[in-house]
Design a protein around this motif. Sequence first.
Motif, PDB file in Angstrom:
ATOM      1  N   ARG A   1      43.294  29.687  39.092  1.00 37.64           N
ATOM      2  CA  ARG A   1      42.782  30.828  38.332  1.00 37.64           C
ATOM      3  C   ARG A   1      42.970  32.102  39.155  1.00 37.64           C
ATOM      4  O   ARG A   1      42.892  32.070  40.388  1.00 37.64           O
ATOM      5  N   ILE A   2      43.203  33.200  38.488  1.00 39.98           N
ATOM      6  CA  ILE A   2      43.295  34.475  39.189  1.00 39.98           C
ATOM      7  C   ILE A   2      41.935  34.760  39.843  1.00 39.98           C
ATOM      8  O   ILE A   2      40.896  34.723  39.170  1.00 39.98           O
TER       9      ILE A   2
ATOM     10  N   HIS B   1      51.347  41.474  30.767  1.00 39.98           N
ATOM     11  CA  HIS B   1      50.377  41.965  31.749  1.00 39.98           C
ATOM     12  C   HIS B   1      49.154  41.058  31.881  1.00 39.98           C
ATOM     13  O   HIS B   1      48.458  41.108  32.892  1.00 39.98           O
ATOM     14  N   ILE B   2      48.895  40.232  30.876  1.00 42.30           N
ATOM     15  CA  ILE B   2      47.749  39.320  30.977  1.00 42.30           C
ATOM     16  C   ILE B   2      48.168  37.862  30.768  1.00 42.30           C
ATOM     17  O   ILE B   2      47.322  36.989  30.595  1.00 42.30           O
TER      18      ILE B   2
ATOM     19  N   GLY C   1      43.885  31.246  33.484  1.00 42.87           N
ATOM     20  CA  GLY C   1      42.494  31.664  33.587  1.00 42.87           C
ATOM     21  C   GLY C   1      42.232  32.622  34.743  1.00 42.87           C
ATOM     22  O   GLY C   1      43.110  32.892  35.566  1.00 42.87           O
ATOM     23  N   HIS C   2      41.012  33.136  34.801  1.00 43.54           N
ATOM     24  CA  HIS C   2      40.620  34.017  35.905  1.00 43.54           C
ATOM     25  C   HIS C   2      39.117  33.900  36.154  1.00 43.54           C
ATOM     26  O   HIS C   2      38.355  33.443  35.295  1.00 43.54           O
ATOM     27  N   GLU C   3      38.731  34.306  37.333  1.00 43.19           N
ATOM     28  CA  GLU C   3      37.321  34.332  37.693  1.00 43.19           C
ATOM     29  C   GLU C   3      36.717  35.694  37.346  1.00 43.19           C
ATOM     30  O   GLU C   3      37.434  36.703  37.293  1.00 43.19           O
TER      31      GLU C   3
ATOM     32  N   THR D   1      40.047  44.475  37.305  1.00 37.23           N
ATOM     33  CA  THR D   1      39.351  45.422  36.438  1.00 37.23           C
ATOM     34  C   THR D   1      39.379  44.928  34.994  1.00 37.23           C
ATOM     35  O   THR D   1      40.445  44.645  34.444  1.00 37.23           O
ATOM     36  N   GLY D   2      38.226  44.800  34.414  1.00 40.80           N
ATOM     37  CA  GLY D   2      38.122  44.308  33.044  1.00 40.80           C
ATOM     38  C   GLY D   2      37.798  42.834  32.948  1.00 40.80           C
ATOM     39  O   GLY D   2      37.537  42.327  31.856  1.00 40.80           O
TER      40      GLY D   2
END
Length: 649
Positions: free
Chosen positions: A464-465, A404-405, A412-414, A419-420
Amino acid sequence: MVNKGEIKQKILIMEGNALVAFELRLLLTNAGYTVCGAVDSVREALKIFEHHKPDMVLIDIIPGSEEVSINWGMQLNAKDIPFIYLSENFQANFMEKVKATDPYGFIVKPYREVDLLITLDVALHRYQNGMEALLRRAEIIKSEFQNITNNNMGWKEKLLQMAATFQSRIPFDFLSINAESAETGLFNTINFLRIGLNEYQEIGSENFLQRTHLKLSDIQSLQKDLVIDTDIAFFNGDQFIKTWPKYPLQKLVAGIFNLKSMLTLPIQMKNGEMWSFSFYSRKTDCYTKQHVIIGNHIKPALEQVMNTIVRAEYFTQVLFPENKSYKTHSNLINDKGFEDIIGKSDQMLNVFNYVSKVAPTDTSVLIFGESGTGKEKIAKRIYQLSSRKNQPFVVIDCASLPIHIAESILFGHEKGSFTGALEKRIGKFEQAHKGTVFLDEIGELPLELQVKLLRVLQEKEIDRIGGKNSIKIDVRIIAASNRDLAKEVSQGNFRLDLYYRLNIFPILIPPLRERVEDIPELVSFFIEKYSQKMGKKVERVSSKLLQEMVGHHWPGNIRELEHFLERAVLLASTPIINENGSHTYFQKKVIHAGHVKAMDENERDHILNVLKICKGKVAGVGGAAELLKIPSTTLNSKMKKLGIKRDFI
């Protein structure tokens, strides 16, 4: 695929089905390739081949005419022309014949257009980069030859350094340097036997005569009618055996040192003498056309250095100069990075050869081997011997990625992208920019993540997400798997296009049971390691215990051996570890004819035994993960895969 503005590669299609051949021509033409012919037989293909000289050949393995298609593949291989097979058959016995011809790809029918184009793209890329890498290696050899020429040392030491220079480019277990004397018609010779990663023993007269049970006059008699060939040539397996009637001395040497293939590199000396470097290997398929390419490229430099370091008076000195044998160590190959990888077996020396070849390049590497064989250690050595050694080395355990992650972990993500996501996260691939990514147990990666990974490898960029722009990355990929990925592809569990992207340079790490000659040295290494760690004076294991260890199957490989010895040192009360208490560990299991345990079953049993010792505790101090020396997340993943539940314990 071919980009706009690039020179279009010429493709020749040999496809037994005329409709499929037409579709292939249309597909490749639309993709930017030039199709110089599409025919339905090898005979017709040969006519077009001689006229157009294609850059790549697609060969349909036609049912009923398999041998014809495969034989043509062998001919193309000999001419250094890349080719890809198309076939409906991928059974194991058939695939062994196919792999022996060293194709640049294999596509199972029916196939998707994208699979064909990606396979073709990777094959051409692999061929081009392979040639460039070959020429780079040849230039390195020439440069090292020059350094040897300028070095202030004796001629024999220079020959030894030349042998070490050859090792990582033209591997050998036995090297014979021969000179044909115009005056006597006899050969003079000096020989080096490889006895370790960086160790060579000169085979002197006494040693050689003792091994052959012959007299000097017998050797000279075998040599007197020999003539050194003028062309570089190699002979593998049965081809090597067929040369023995013409070269009885080769048969003699092969029998003594268990040699199964040979490559000869002849050179012309200024005084008219013919010299030959004869490389022998214990592998039946060691030498290829690539070694011939390297040999032809370095031949002028080799002739120059040999004319510089060899003088006429050496002819009377080289052949059995005295009844004495020598053991010499070469420091030319850098041992750094191999100091804690133990092994002098043929299999491990081959692994070291492959590592030495591929480490200086940016080529992707796929490491195969059972659990516990040391795949991550080999990956780290490739990194440490590469030009990226001062940049990041990022390990990604594909077996323990939380699905899930997983995308966030990898790319990576911004901040605020989901959520979270309370802050920006830099992913593993971005962290490894300019460095190396090690994808451990790549076979465990879910299909949806395989797609995303493939894009990273193809485009060399990540998203990145929640990001607005793609980020360019420069990473080298090393992957490892304990699974048969080719089988996983056929079963639909692993993407064919990703497999071809990763499988450019495969390295197989042998299981411990196939390199038992390394066990005594491994035992000494681990005893010394844990004796120092625990502050105990343990020197060795008893002869009887060592014999039992050599005969054990070791399903957990090096990891299992290390854990056994760590426990043995901990429990030892004397300097010599005896067999007390070990009989239950090494007792022979009765294997019934109806069932032989698979690898997964052995791994399951091993994990269950460790869990029982730890009373079901997985993580933390004293837990099974600590004892197995793997992350608890990896152990949980393996337990889930193998169906191990807490109530089993």
